[in-house]
Design an enzyme around this catalytic site. Structure first.
Site, short mmCIF file in Angstrom:
data_model
loop_
_atom_site.label_atom_id
_atom_site.label_comp_id
_atom_site.label_asym_id
_atom_site.label_seq_id
_atom_site.Cartn_x
_atom_site.Cartn_y
_atom_site.Cartn_z
N LYS A 66 -2.76 -3.44 6.26
CA LYS A 66 -3.24 -2.92 7.54
C LYS A 66 -3.18 -3.95 8.66
O LYS A 66 -2.81 -3.63 9.79
CB LYS A 66 -4.68 -2.42 7.37
CG LYS A 66 -5.16 -1.58 8.55
CD LYS A 66 -6.51 -0.95 8.27
CE LYS A 66 -6.92 -0.08 9.45
NZ LYS A 66 -8.25 0.52 9.23
N MET A 70 9.66 27.82 -19.93
CA MET A 70 10.51 26.97 -20.74
C MET A 70 9.75 26.47 -21.97
O MET A 70 10.29 26.43 -23.07
CB MET A 70 11.05 25.79 -19.92
CG MET A 70 12.15 25.02 -20.60
SD MET A 70 13.56 26.05 -21.02
CE MET A 70 14.69 25.65 -19.70
N GLU A 113 0.55 14.08 -0.69
CA GLU A 113 1.60 13.07 -0.52
C GLU A 113 2.82 13.31 -1.40
O GLU A 113 3.94 12.97 -1.03
CB GLU A 113 1.04 11.67 -0.78
CG GLU A 113 0.03 11.18 0.25
CD GLU A 113 -1.39 11.65 -0.03
OE1 GLU A 113 -1.59 12.52 -0.91
OE2 GLU A 113 -2.32 11.15 0.62
N PHE A 132 -11.67 -1.37 -1.10
CA PHE A 132 -11.67 0.09 -1.05
C PHE A 132 -10.24 0.61 -0.85
O PHE A 132 -9.51 0.13 0.02
CB PHE A 132 -12.57 0.58 0.10
CG PHE A 132 -12.54 2.07 0.26
CD1 PHE A 132 -13.04 2.91 -0.73
CD2 PHE A 132 -11.99 2.66 1.40
CE1 PHE A 132 -13.00 4.29 -0.60
CE2 PHE A 132 -11.94 4.04 1.54
CZ PHE A 132 -12.45 4.85 0.54
N GLN A 133 -9.86 1.57 -1.64
CA GLN A 133 -8.51 2.18 -1.62
C GLN A 133 -7.40 1.15 -1.77
O GLN A 133 -6.34 1.28 -1.19
CB GLN A 133 -8.31 3.04 -0.37
CG GLN A 133 -9.19 4.29 -0.38
CD GLN A 133 -8.79 5.34 0.64
OE1 GLN A 133 -8.29 5.01 1.71
NE2 GLN A 133 -9.03 6.60 0.33
#
Lengths: 567, 174
Positions: free
Chosen positions: A161, A472, A49, A111-112
């Site tokens: 949802k 760096m 993502e 959940f999630q």
């Protein structure tokens, strides 16, 4: 019409054509709806993502439109966070959507589930949670208004949802946002004062920031520079807003900037800063920064004015509008005044600091790689970068003269930005070549997006400046920690050419300076994404630089050809 | 707006009124911004206004002029902020409400009631061992009253934080 249909309809109304995303449980109703709109709405499946957010970010920077990314709830959404933060720091209008558990479960640690409203709060311009399907269309409209107007910035939208499946019965029509009134034009009194200050200045310098690019104010800027022969420097975010071959262009300023730029600013009597925020990487020690100068600060975000540096004349407004007003005002005042002496001095200084150096020899010098890349690039081609030494080598040595052709992670310094950003840029501008100029450390962070490039047939060219180090950090360890190298050696693992092959793409390993040009040209002609693994000198430093918090004139190292006092 | 580079660095008390949209998460956004930018709030109160859908937040805090200017700009930047109102005591009525529970016994009770009357405060609850006094007024008045109560033994204090409202100046009478 259900919620998902309403979301797609709202996106199409905003002329969205591309979405970068990764599906999951909480956004499946919406993904199901995407299937019905494949012709008009292209969904690009990324492999992580974070890549979706960076791609959307770069897409926004190239097009000036909002970049759209989407993820599922919980870990999907939190994976977007780095990308959203990156967009926030660089004022990029990303609109990030993520699924959420159904409204009945919010707050139950379902959940999630993750509190994305809380998490994205400090890294977005604004965020919304849509709890009512009737508010989908109005909320999305508001999100676009907020992201794109005033100082651009990311907006996050939380999509429970059940809202995606609920019926839309009575759509909310009101899209007015009471508290959102960005100032666009500069105040005429301030414009007049600014014009007077410019006419009275003997040693003026312009600092052009990313705001110039967002406002598409490049022609107006050039007009101002040329009308009064005002030397100009760009911030790192402003790179590409002004033709870099121009005799009055001082280069990028700041910690890893051009000596010419930092010295010019330090010795100016008037600084005209446009669309920049005086970050610590530019000012160094605030007590000594531009001590001799009066400062005009033009910015669309009034909160940036006076935040870091005290200013003598603030002008709040859109860079394009203000520059137009200013140019008109100066024209009206009709004073023929060019700061010839100062401008000539600066021009000489610019030449003496010129950094187009063809360093031959092996192992390859990073500057040689940039030099060769510069030769194959056409003016309109786009370069994205990773973060680290290679980014600063590009900022310093790679000339970009067309707006929006240099895309990099500035404020956030997000390693791994380069490859997904190149994918977003290529989707936005399919007719030009897009290069990701990356480092071995940075590239490895998001290299899985090669699968996206392969499967979605997005041709980007990743050029990896492979010095086997987190360069760096190694450079800082060498300079500031007596060369004690702690966890910076990457030992040339993996073999990036073979990584490319594993993704069924072409990979080319380059070890000799004589091979660089041919490899770049081969990649340029290829139909598919290519990875160039260029093995360079392990311990090359990017110089000149000044230490964090030091005076900008205390630069060490670097590429000034002629010694002697210029001021 | 800043004029010139020299800004007074003297810290003083500021009261800022903020009109915001009344929906969930607005207070979190505001307080989140304060903490992420390192600004300290002394008192904060939130309530409804005469206009439906709009809430009023009143914040008091210490800071120099530069900090306060930056705070006001950052508050203004929040999309939910509709308007900022300067509630400096010069142009505003400033009040605070305080409940204080003071230890009392039959010997001190009369004393406490007298002091309370003199200060125009109200005794609103009395038990064998303590009483609750309600004080309304400028924060300084409350401070002074609490100072007087100290020797009797303060058991609990609950203060609301500063409430304020701009005065309307009638220009005709100037």
């Amino acid at each position: 019409m259900n919620g998902s249909e309403a979301i797609v309809k709202a996106l199409l109304e905003e002329k969205v054509e591309h979405i970068f995303g990764f599906p999951g449980g909480a956004v499946m109703p919406l993904y199901d709806e995407f299937l019905k709109h494949q012709g008009e709405l292209r969904h690009i499946l990324v492999r992580h993502e974070q890549g979706a957010a960076h791609a959307a970010d770069a897409y926004a920077r190239v097009t000036g439109k909002a970049g759209i990314c989407i993820a599922t709830s919980g870990p999907g959404a939190t994976n977007l966070v780095t990308g959203i933060m990156n967009a926030y720091m660089d004022s990029s209008p990303v609109i990030a959507f993520a699924g959420q558990v159904p409204t009945s479960l919010i707050g139950n640690d379902a959940f999630q589930e993750s509190d994305m409203m809380g998490i994205t709060l400090p890294i977005t311009k604004h965020n919304f949670q849509i709890r009512d399907a009737n508010k989908i269309s109005s909320t999305i409209k508001k999100a676009f208004t907020i992201a794109l107007n005033g100082r651009p910035g990311p907006v996050y939208i939380d999509l429970p949802k059940d809202v995606q499946t609920n019926e839309v019965s009575a759509e909310e029509k009101d899209t007015h946002i009471a508290g959102f009134k960005p100032v666009t034009a500069g105040h005429p009194v301030q414009i007049k004062k600014a014009a007077e200050m410019i006419l009275n200045a003997k040693q003026p310098v312009i600092i052009a920031g990313g705001g110039i690019l967002w406002a598409n104010a490049c022609p107006e800027l050039q007009q101002l520079v040329e009308a009064f022969s005002i030397p100009i420097t760009a911030t790192f975010m402003g790179k590409s807003c002004f033709p870099e071959e121009h005799p009055l262009y001082l280069g990028v300023l700041g910690m890893h900037g051009r000596k010419a730029a930092n010295y010019a600013v330090a010795n100016s009597d008037l600084l005209i800063a446009i669309g920049c925020r005086f970050s610590d990487r530019i000012t160094g020690n605030l007590q000594t920064f531009a001590k001799k100068s009066k400062i005009i600060h033009i910015d669309i975000d009034s909160a940036e004015i006076g935040k870091n540096v005290g200013v003598d004349l603030p002008i709040v407004g859109d860079a394009k509008n203000v520059l137009q007003q200013l140019n008109q005002m100066l024209k009206k005042m009709a004073v023929k005044k060019k700061n010839i002496k100062w401008a000539e001095k600066m021009k000489r200084f610019i030449q003496e600091c010129d950094c187009s150096i063809d360093v031959k020899g092996n192992p390859i010098d990073p500057r040689k790689l940039v030099f060769e890349l510069g030769k194959v690039l056409k003016e309109q081609d786009i370069v994205t970068t990773g973060v680290g030494q290679q980014q600063m080598f590009a900022a310093h040595f790679l000339k970009r003269s067309k707006p929006h052709t240099f895309i990099s992670s500035g404020g956030a310094g997000t390693m791994g930005f380069g490859l997904p950003a190149s994918i977003g840029a290529k989707v936005a501008a399919p007719d030009v070549q897009v290069f990701d100029f990356d480092g071995d450390g940075s590239f490895a962070m998001t290299q899985q997006e090669l699968a996206t490039a392969k499967e979605e047939n997005i041709k980007v060219i990743a050029v990896i400046m492979n010095n086997a180090y987190l360069g760096m950090v190694r450079q800082w360890a060498e300079l500031f920690f007596d060369r004690r190298y702690s966890a910076v050696h990457l030992k040339r693992t993996p073999d990036f050419a073979k990584v490319a092959e594993a993704y069924r793409l072409k990979g080319i390993r380059v070890e000799r300076d004589s091979e660089i040009g041919a490899a770049l040209r081969e990649a340029y002609k290829s139909d598919e994404a290519v990875v160039l693994d260029v093995i360079v000198k392990e311990e090359a430093n990017i110089l000149p630089m000044f230490t964090a918090g030091a005076n900008t004139t205390d630069m060490f190292g670097g590429c000034i050809k002629i010694k002697g006092k210029l001021f | 707006m800043i004029e010139g580079k020299k800004i007074k660095a003297k810290k003083r008390k500021h009261i800022i009124g903020i009109l915001v949209e009344d929906h969930p998460g607005v207070l979190a956004k505001l307080s989140g911004m304060f903490s992420s930018r390192g600004f300290n709030i002394d008192t904060i109160i939130v309530g409804k206004t005469a206009i439906p859908g709009i809430s009023h937040i009143i914040i008091s805090l210490m800071g120099d002029d530069k900090t306060i200017e930056q705070i006001e700009k950052q508050v203004n930047k929040l999309i939910d902020t509709i308007k900022i109102i300067d509630l400096s005591p010069k142009h505003s009525v400033v009040r605070e409400h305080c409940l204080v529970k003071v230890a009392s016994n039959p010997k001190t009770r009369a004393d406490l009631i007298n002091i309370s009357k003199l200060h125009k405060t109200s005794v609103i609850d009395i038990s064998n061992s303590s009483m609750i006094i309600e004080v309304v007024g400028k924060p300084e008045k409350i401070n002074n009253f609490l100072e007087l109560m100290r020797k009797y033994g303060i058991k609990e204090i609950s203060r609301t934080g500063i409430n304020a409202m701009q005065r309307t100046r009638d220009n005709n009478h100037k």
